[in-house]
Design an enzyme around this catalytic site. Sequence first.
Site, PDB file in Angstrom:
ATOM      1  CB  CYS A   1     -83.802 -35.488  47.547  1.00  0.00           C
ATOM      2  SG  CYS A   1     -83.261 -36.842  46.479  1.00  0.00           S
TER       3      CYS A   1
ATOM      4  NE  ARG B   1     -78.400 -33.773  40.170  1.00  0.00           N
ATOM      5  CZ  ARG B   1     -78.591 -34.391  41.329  1.00  0.00           C
ATOM      6  NH1 ARG B   1     -79.696 -35.087  41.520  1.00  0.00           N
ATOM      7  NH2 ARG B   1     -77.684 -34.319  42.278  1.00  0.00           N
TER       8      ARG B   1
END
Length: 490
Positions: A309, A405
């Site tokens: 991430c 998302r």
Amino acid sequence: MLFRQGYSYTYDDLIFHPGFINFATDAVDLSTHLTRNIQLRTPCVSSPMDTVTEAAMAVAMATVGGIGFIHYNNQPQVQAALVKKAKSQRVAFMPDPVCLRPSDPISHIDLLKETRGFSSVLVTEDGKVGSKLLGVVTSRDTDFVVDRSTELCEVMSRDIISAPAGASLEEASRVLIESKKSLLPLVTDTGELTELLCRTDLKSHRQNPDSGFPSLGADGKFLVGAAVGTRESDQIRLQLLVDAGVNVVILDSSQGDSIYQRKMIEYVKKVHSELDVIAGNVVTAYQARNLIEAGADALRVGMGSGSICTTQEVCAVGRGQGTAVYKTAAVGNAMGVPIIADGGIANSGHVVKALSLGASTVMMGSFLAGTDEAPGEFFIQDGLRLKKYRGMGSLEAMAKGSDARYLGDKSRLKIAQGVSGSVAAKGSVLRLIPYTLHAVKQGFQDLGTPSISAAHYALVAGSIKLEVRTGAAQKEGGVHDLVSYEKRRF
């Protein structure tokens, strides 16, 4: 207080002081709450990522007492089918064994061995489960065949020992052991293949003392979770998941404190009041309180702490995972809402820290990527057996729909908040999780806390002491000053 000094700490920044030991390691109780209404024997859940959790992972996590959340980077009908598939499986049995047609060449098995580690296959009429079983091919049948284009019908064994479809694990185990075979197909009265019991899976099941206590719902089937988005179209997806028997859903967003999540929570509670909803992700007490007051049954905590991430770099928003868990858990536990620590778990020590800082469960992505049960095929690179692993914020995943998302599905320009890569093979979840949890129990013993709830109480009471480690202390706390060392493989 350590967490009031304005610093954002990761798990590695923190170290706990040892406590008083007056109980054995095996006495440590790691049972916990996933949500207000769902309890687990194991505080481990798998992340709803498309390179981590599909049916096989969901089954494996439930088998070891946890739960898996099936990703939604697919069509609603596909996700619902994965949930239904996981719910229909049984402990130790393989519902979708590798099958080939009798006309397929031996070279197909060679490819399966290289990519998936299989050297034995079942041969059915059309190469699928549900058709008539014709034979079995193991390495003994193919090892010395020079011409790898030879068809399987020429080498397969037709002397098949089988058990009737629907046989219990006890019944099937007895037949397998007495036959001294490595595979036991389960077939219908007319010979159609339904399931497979493998000797290796049976051994793993028996060697894991907790495998007899899987996570089961009120329907007696495996607990299975799934992720959904917060768009109106996700209401249709949600209905399909409910029809498939899903036990709990996660509202999947990198930043969960939004009007979209509040509206979705309200919708779920109105239309599917029996279904628990996990909201998030959040990293602050303010965010946590907002979603709890909106009706969330659990909170997913973490922003930008996953190994793949890049949200903190790209968006300059997030928080060190140690601080995020502590701050949100202070609110969540006080309001009776469990915290799921999502991200940053690389070893058993991180699990101990997350649970001791107030989390009730830990969500694992990279920790489980590369296991046998993770989606995808193995491949060989530089002599290493690897599997693909990617962040749901990577451009590759966004191309399949995960941009919703990150609230970017309406944007013409896609901004990546993750990367794609690969991880080393780790073996089966059925070995990895029990091994890891034994180490976690040792950590709890060293802390002097015999359970997760005891650790939470001790944290609030101030009897758990912790401090910040310098860079030198972190280096000293790991393996150092060696030319080489042998790393434990699962």
